[in-house]
Enzyme design. Structure first.
Site, PDB file in Angstrom:
ATOM      1  N   SER A 261       0.812  -1.205   0.000  1.00 63.81           N
ATOM      2  CA  SER A 261       0.000   0.000   0.000  1.00 63.81           C
ATOM      3  C   SER A 261       0.855   1.268   0.000  1.00 63.81           C
ATOM      4  O   SER A 261       0.592   2.206  -0.753  1.00 63.81           O
ATOM      5  CB  SER A 261      -0.952  -0.009   1.192  1.00 63.81           C
ATOM      6  OG  SER A 261      -0.237  -0.264   2.383  1.00 63.81           O
ATOM      7  N   PHE A 262       1.926   1.286   0.807  1.00 63.10           N
ATOM      8  CA  PHE A 262       2.785   2.477   0.878  1.00 63.10           C
ATOM      9  C   PHE A 262       3.577   2.659  -0.416  1.00 63.10           C
ATOM     10  O   PHE A 262       3.651   3.750  -0.968  1.00 63.10           O
ATOM     11  CB  PHE A 262       3.718   2.347   2.098  1.00 63.10           C
ATOM     12  CG  PHE A 262       4.441   3.623   2.469  1.00 63.10           C
ATOM     13  CD1 PHE A 262       3.932   4.876   2.145  1.00 63.10           C
ATOM     14  CD2 PHE A 262       5.645   3.565   3.167  1.00 63.10           C
ATOM     15  CE1 PHE A 262       4.601   6.050   2.511  1.00 63.10           C
ATOM     16  CE2 PHE A 262       6.321   4.721   3.531  1.00 63.10           C
ATOM     17  CZ  PHE A 262       5.797   5.958   3.188  1.00 63.10           C
TER      18      PHE A 262
ATOM     19  N   VAL B 130       2.916  -9.188   9.297  1.00 61.80           N
ATOM     20  CA  VAL B 130       3.323  -9.082  10.695  1.00 61.80           C
ATOM     21  C   VAL B 130       3.282  -7.617  11.128  1.00 61.80           C
ATOM     22  O   VAL B 130       3.685  -6.731  10.383  1.00 61.80           O
ATOM     23  CB  VAL B 130       4.765  -9.595  10.872  1.00 61.80           C
ATOM     24  CG1 VAL B 130       5.133  -9.697  12.345  1.00 61.80           C
ATOM     25  CG2 VAL B 130       4.935 -10.923  10.180  1.00 61.80           C
TER      26      VAL B 130
ATOM     27  N   ALA C  97      -0.890   5.178   4.302  1.00 63.14           N
ATOM     28  CA  ALA C  97      -0.852   4.938   2.862  1.00 63.14           C
ATOM     29  C   ALA C  97      -2.178   5.299   2.185  1.00 63.14           C
ATOM     30  O   ALA C  97      -2.192   5.904   1.114  1.00 63.14           O
ATOM     31  CB  ALA C  97      -0.504   3.485   2.595  1.00 63.14           C
TER      32      ALA C  97
ATOM     33  N   SER D 236      -4.090   1.028  11.585  1.00 61.16           N
ATOM     34  CA  SER D 236      -2.751   0.437  11.554  1.00 61.16           C
ATOM     35  C   SER D 236      -2.725  -0.962  12.168  1.00 61.16           C
ATOM     36  O   SER D 236      -3.526  -1.291  13.050  1.00 61.16           O
ATOM     37  CB  SER D 236      -1.755   1.357  12.257  1.00 61.16           C
ATOM     38  OG  SER D 236      -1.476   0.886  13.555  1.00 61.16           O
TER      39      SER D 236
ATOM     40  N   ASN E 123      -0.398  -2.294  13.976  1.00 56.24           N
ATOM     41  CA  ASN E 123       0.066  -2.310  15.363  1.00 56.24           C
ATOM     42  C   ASN E 123      -1.066  -1.958  16.323  1.00 56.24           C
ATOM     43  O   ASN E 123      -1.230  -2.591  17.360  1.00 56.24           O
ATOM     44  CB  ASN E 123       1.216  -1.315  15.526  1.00 56.24           C
ATOM     45  CG  ASN E 123       2.433  -1.755  14.737  1.00 56.24           C
ATOM     46  OD1 ASN E 123       2.953  -2.854  14.944  1.00 56.24           O
ATOM     47  ND2 ASN E 123       2.871  -0.931  13.800  1.00 56.24           N
TER      48      ASN E 123
ATOM     49  N   LYS F  76       7.906   4.179  17.430  1.00 56.92           N
ATOM     50  CA  LYS F  76       6.517   4.585  17.642  1.00 56.92           C
ATOM     51  C   LYS F  76       5.551   3.409  17.483  1.00 56.92           C
ATOM     52  O   LYS F  76       4.440   3.448  18.016  1.00 56.92           O
ATOM     53  CB  LYS F  76       6.143   5.738  16.707  1.00 56.92           C
ATOM     54  CG  LYS F  76       6.076   5.361  15.242  1.00 56.92           C
ATOM     55  CD  LYS F  76       4.664   5.479  14.712  1.00 56.92           C
ATOM     56  CE  LYS F  76       4.350   4.437  13.670  1.00 56.92           C
ATOM     57  NZ  LYS F  76       5.094   4.421  12.437  1.00 56.92           N
TER      58      LYS F  76
ATOM     59  N   LYS G 281       9.756   0.802   7.989  1.00 58.62           N
ATOM     60  CA  LYS G 281       9.938   1.028   9.420  1.00 58.62           C
ATOM     61  C   LYS G 281      10.145  -0.309  10.112  1.00 58.62           C
ATOM     62  O   LYS G 281       9.206  -1.089  10.249  1.00 58.62           O
ATOM     63  CB  LYS G 281       8.709   1.743   9.990  1.00 58.62           C
ATOM     64  CG  LYS G 281       8.707   3.193   9.587  1.00 58.62           C
ATOM     65  CD  LYS G 281       7.365   3.857   9.719  1.00 58.62           C
ATOM     66  CE  LYS G 281       7.476   5.267   9.141  1.00 58.62           C
ATOM     67  NZ  LYS G 281       6.194   5.930   8.990  1.00 58.62           N
TER      68      LYS G 281
END
Lengths: 565, 352
Positions: free
Chosen positions: B19-20, B296, B157, B271, B273, B208, B109
């Site tokens: 996506s990004f 993941v 994204a 997100s 996370n 983050k 990241k």
């Protein structure tokens, strides 16, 4: 003879002195100095962004600092007309800025002229005075003299009096990539970067270069060394150019860097001590002075701009690690290191080699008692720190052939980007430090000094370094059995590191541990009035000077050996 | 050697069309020709024949390929936009075709564990800075490219894809890389900042993710905005301390890639996370959550690495340590929260 070391008679790679780059340079000295002055002027105008006010400010700052230097810190070597020159600069500067009749363009022209005068003067002052006949004489004196002193100690019969170079090589072991440096010196330009522990290094390296059959290198030597007549003769003869550490103004520094860069571009092999000064702590240089190093990167880029794309235009960086059992200046170096609080500017330059008498005395001592020196010629690298082969090709870490020119390319062309080159210089500096550590050769004296100091530290865990060094020496002793055990432990680790290729080991470390310790104790700081380490009557280990012990111990910092204790 | 024509019209490479990556490829395609690399041939076909990725339309000028060599030969500037788990592997497959003239910018990241051959995190227990690689360090280690940069910032994204206003940071030690990044990416709706502290910027993007998991957990427990404010500010402090210990500068952590990204992530329910934290708070087990997620969540790996790193240094990182216990040691999330409420924070902020 020690294993892993073969004495060699190296034929000169350029037998005709007229082919020597440094001779070519000295023949065109006048032209070259002018070229350097011109290029420096251009660089300074670029830095000041062609802004007249900024330029004026730089000129004034330079004048002010030079006046201060002449007043506060004059040296014997300074030229007689110095005061007159700067008085004249002052006069013109004052007249120009106060003269209202001058137009802006006229003023600008005047300032440019002053700048030209100063860079010309600096370039002239920096430039080396290589004279071939002096070089020949010096080489003979050094080789023959060193050898004579040595033979006096080793009494090998009357014949050996006349076999000079070979015998000297018993004492000064040259190991590493000697063939590679010879190959590359005949193809491209070498920039040699040695570690720096002693004032002896300059002469030693000069001798090594000649033994290896290489034409003389130029190198920057502190102007203070030219204070002493005999040193000045040697330095000039060996192709030294002068670096005046008192002058920190932009104009001087730019001229100095330009001199170096232009010489490398002219194909003259060059040598810097990248640590700047001698290592005061006794540690292998960790932080390098990047000013001169950046000129190697710059020269490489300039060569590519001039479309010198083959090995002939390539600059090869060769790290060299020098190892001594003994550094004459150790006690004062370590004192300076300990009193220095990171403000390098504030300690006075001191010279242990301040008279010819002291030097001679040292040399006699040095060569009449046995003390080995090893000089390790490291693998050559390109200016980005990639290893090169004997043909001068660069290879990346995965063994793939790469083109160094590609590092200077954007949008398909070689470009100038000073910020990029600054980063490249940082990178190169880190690579050189890595290589210094890999090429470091561990001596028995380093081993015993390291182990003893760590054991003393271990016994006084609560003290910080400065308090530890203030401990009364007479209260400290180490039981031999424990010392022996600890030495063995450190030695085992050193061999492990050697197997991983992370350092090198002198052949004398392959004896049994008691012999190694005894060899180490005999050699560590052997000429100091107070010995850093001795065995006392009871067979235990004592120190007479903890700070000097710390100095010799520091040689093995950087390998995580401390963690063993 | 590769063929290099001197025409300025060289394409820009984008590796990875997640996506990004797709969002960035679209932005780049507004100004330049773009060659996009995808591993799966169906994706490449979709790009080349339908101008789509996963059914979403993309800029018609983007050309797809699954040949790293072709991409490297055609492009001087390459953006690596691949998930952290696959990053090292992808970089290795490109390594033989990358040359010193390539400018490489990544947008990943994550952290990579670098241990001696044959060792795992379980074997060593504690790790040091040398064992942790940021993605730029992976590039420097695996390739000959040296002019490396990274993209970081609050870059969700989907919003980028939709052309909503946003900003990013291009971080690099090389001004040249920053300027090229700005030239290629800057549009009316996309602002590009520069930062020379690449490691600091990378670390803020990575760390983050830990706080994002915690933010998800707070939301999952139904706690309110006060709690979130507390978390963001305490999370920020922890981020700065960890980041400093790893070699980043405070300035980068309070910049766009630090606090900017932290705020965006803690508020985004999209997100991965955040989702992990949310579902944990709802009582699900980590294995079940992971099993049902396609990719993941990087935060989980980061928490493992940071916990091992913190133990080696002797410093404390209460949020990370407690999340570790929740994820791997069956600590109840309510208890972790209790612990945080009782933790003696003597001062609010002591690093400025």
């Amino acid at each position: 003879m020690s294993e892993g070391y073969i004495k060699h008679q190296y034929e000169p790679i350029l037998p005709q002195k007229d082919e020597w780059p440094v001779v070519k340079l000295s023949k065109n000295r006048k032209e070259f100095v002018r070229q350097v002055a011109e290029a420096s002027k251009k660089a300074i105008l670029e830095i000041t962004g062609n802004n007249v006010d900024l330029l004026k400010e730089e000129l004034e700052t330079t004048l002010y600092r030079e006046k201060l230097r002449m007043k506060q810190n004059p040296w014997a070597v300074d030229p007689d007309d110095e005061k007159d020159f700067w008085r004249k600069v002052k006069l013109v500067l004052v007249q120009t800025s106060s003269d209202s009749a001058l137009t802006k363009t006229q003023k600008k022209k005047k300032y440019h002229e002053i700048l030209e005068d100063i860079t010309m003067r600096y370039a002239e002052e920096i430039a080396s005075n290589f004279i071939h006949t002096h070089y020949k004489v010096t080489r003979r004196i050094v080789t023959f003299g060193f050898a004579r002193l040595l033979n006096a100690a080793r009494v090998k019969g009357i014949k050996s009096l006349f076999s000079n170079q070979y015998t000297l090589q018993d004492k000064i072991q040259i190991v590493g990539e000697t063939d590679q440096i010879r190959e590359l010196a005949s193809k491209g330009t070498i920039v040699m970067v040695p570690t720096h522990f002693s004032n002896l290094d300059s002469i030693l390296i000069g001798w090594i270069i000649s033994v290896l059959g290489l034409p003389p290198f130029i190198y920057g030597a502190g102007l203070n060394l030219f204070n002493i007549g005999i040193f000045a003769y040697f330095m000039n003869a060996l192709g030294a150019y002068k670096v005046d550490r008192r002058k920190k103004n932009l104009l001087y520094l730019e001229t100095l860097k330009t001199y170096s860069s232009e010489a490398i571009q002219a194909g003259v092999h060059s040598l810097f001590f990248p640590g700047g000064t001698r290592s005061r702590s006794g540690m292998i240089e960790k932080k390098l002075k990047l000013g001169l190093l950046s000129t190697a990167v710059e020269a490489q880029r300039a060569n590519y701009q001039k479309a010198k794309n083959d090995a002939g235009g390539k600059v090869f960086i060769v790290p060299v690690t020098i190892n001594y059992h003994f550094v004459l200046e150790a006690p004062s170096l370590i004192q300076e290191y300990l009193t220095m609080t990171g403000q390098e500017r504030y300690y006075a330059e001191r010279d242990e080699f301040s008279t010819s008498y002291k030097i001679s005395k040292f040399l006699v001592k040095f060569f009449t008692k046995g003390s080995d020196i090893s000089v390790t010629i490291g693998k050559a690298m390109d200016v980005l720190g990639n290893y090169v082969d004997n043909a001068g090709n660069s290879f990346d870490r995965h063994g793939r052939k790469i083109n160094t020119r590609d590092y200077f390319i954007s949008n398909g062309a070689v470009t100038v980007d000073t910020q990029r080159e600054e980063e490249y210089t940082n990178h190169l500096g880190r690579r050189i430090v890595e290589e210094f550590h890999l090429n470091n050769r561990v001596f028995s004296s380093h081993l015993v000094a390291f182990t003893a100091f760590q054991m003393i530290k271990q016994d006084n865990k609560k003290l910080d370094l400065y308090n530890l060094l203030r401990l009364p020496e007479e209260d400290i002793f180490i039981v031999y059995v424990e010392f022996r055990e600890a030495c063995q432990m450190v030695l085992d680790k050193i061999f492990e590191l050697e197997a991983e290729g992370r350092l090198q080991v002198a052949p004398h470390l392959r004896q049994d541990i008691d012999s190694i310790i005894s060899h180490g104790l005999d050699n560590v700081g052997m000429y100091h009035a107070k010995r850093p380490l001795i065995k006392n009557k009871n067979g235990n280990i004592e120190t007479q000077d903890l700070s000097v012990l710390y100095f010799y111990h520091n040689r093995l910092i950087g390998y995580d050996l401390e963690k063993l204790f | 050697m590769t063929s290099r024509n001197s025409s300025k019209e060289k394409s820009i490479g984008v590796v990875g069309m997640g996506s990004f990556g797709t969002a960035i490829a679209n932005i780049l395609a507004e100004k330049s020709k773009v060659i996009a690399f995808a591993r799966r041939s169906e994706v490449v076909d979709e790009i080349n024949h339908k101008h789509q990725v996963e059914g979403l339309p993309i800029h018609p000028g983007i050309v797809g390929t699954f040949d790293p060599e072709f991409l490297c030969n055609s492009c001087d500037i390459i953006f690596f936009m691949v998930p952290s788990a696959a990053f090292q592997e992808v970089i290795r497959s490109f390594s033989p075709y990358l040359y010193p003239y390539h400018l490489v910018i990544h947008g990943t990241k994550g952290l990579c564990l670098d241990l001696p051959e044959g060792q795992t995190l379980e074997d060593v227990g504690k790790i040091t800075r040398e064992n942790i690689l940021t993605m730029s360090e992976v590039i420097l280690k695996e390739t000959v490219a040296i002019r490396v940069g990274c993209l970081a910032g609050p870059n969700l994204a989907r919003e980028l894809y939709e052309g909503q206003p946003a900003a990013t940071v291009v971080a690099s030690k090389y001004n040249e890389v920053i300027l090229e990044g700005q030239r290629l990416l800057r549009t009316d709706k996309f602002q590009v900042y520069g930062n020379s502290d690449i490691v600091g910027v990378e670390l803020s993007g990575v760390l983050k993710n830990i706080i994002a998991i915690a933010a998800g957990a707070l939301a999952g427990m139904g706690l309110g905005e006060n709690a979130k404010g507390l978390l963001i500010s305490r999370g920020m402090v922890e981020l700065v301390y960890l980041g400093n210990a790893l070699g980043g500068s405070v300035k980068s952590f309070i910049g766009l890639a630090g606090i900017g990204d932290l705020v965006a992530t803690c508020n985004s329910t999209l997100s991965r996370n955040f989702t992990v934290g949310y579902r944990l708070a709802k009582g699900e087990k980590l294995e079940d959550i992971q099993a049902s997620m396609e990719e993941v969540a990087e935060g989980i790996n980061t928490i493992r690495l940071m916990k091992a790193f913190v133990e080696g240094t002797g410093m404390r990182a209460p949020i990370t340590e407690n999340l570790y216990k929740v994820l791997f040691e069956d600590l109840k999330i309510e208890e972790a929260l209790q612990y945080l409420m009782k933790y003696p924070f003597s001062v609010d902020v002591d690093f400025l």
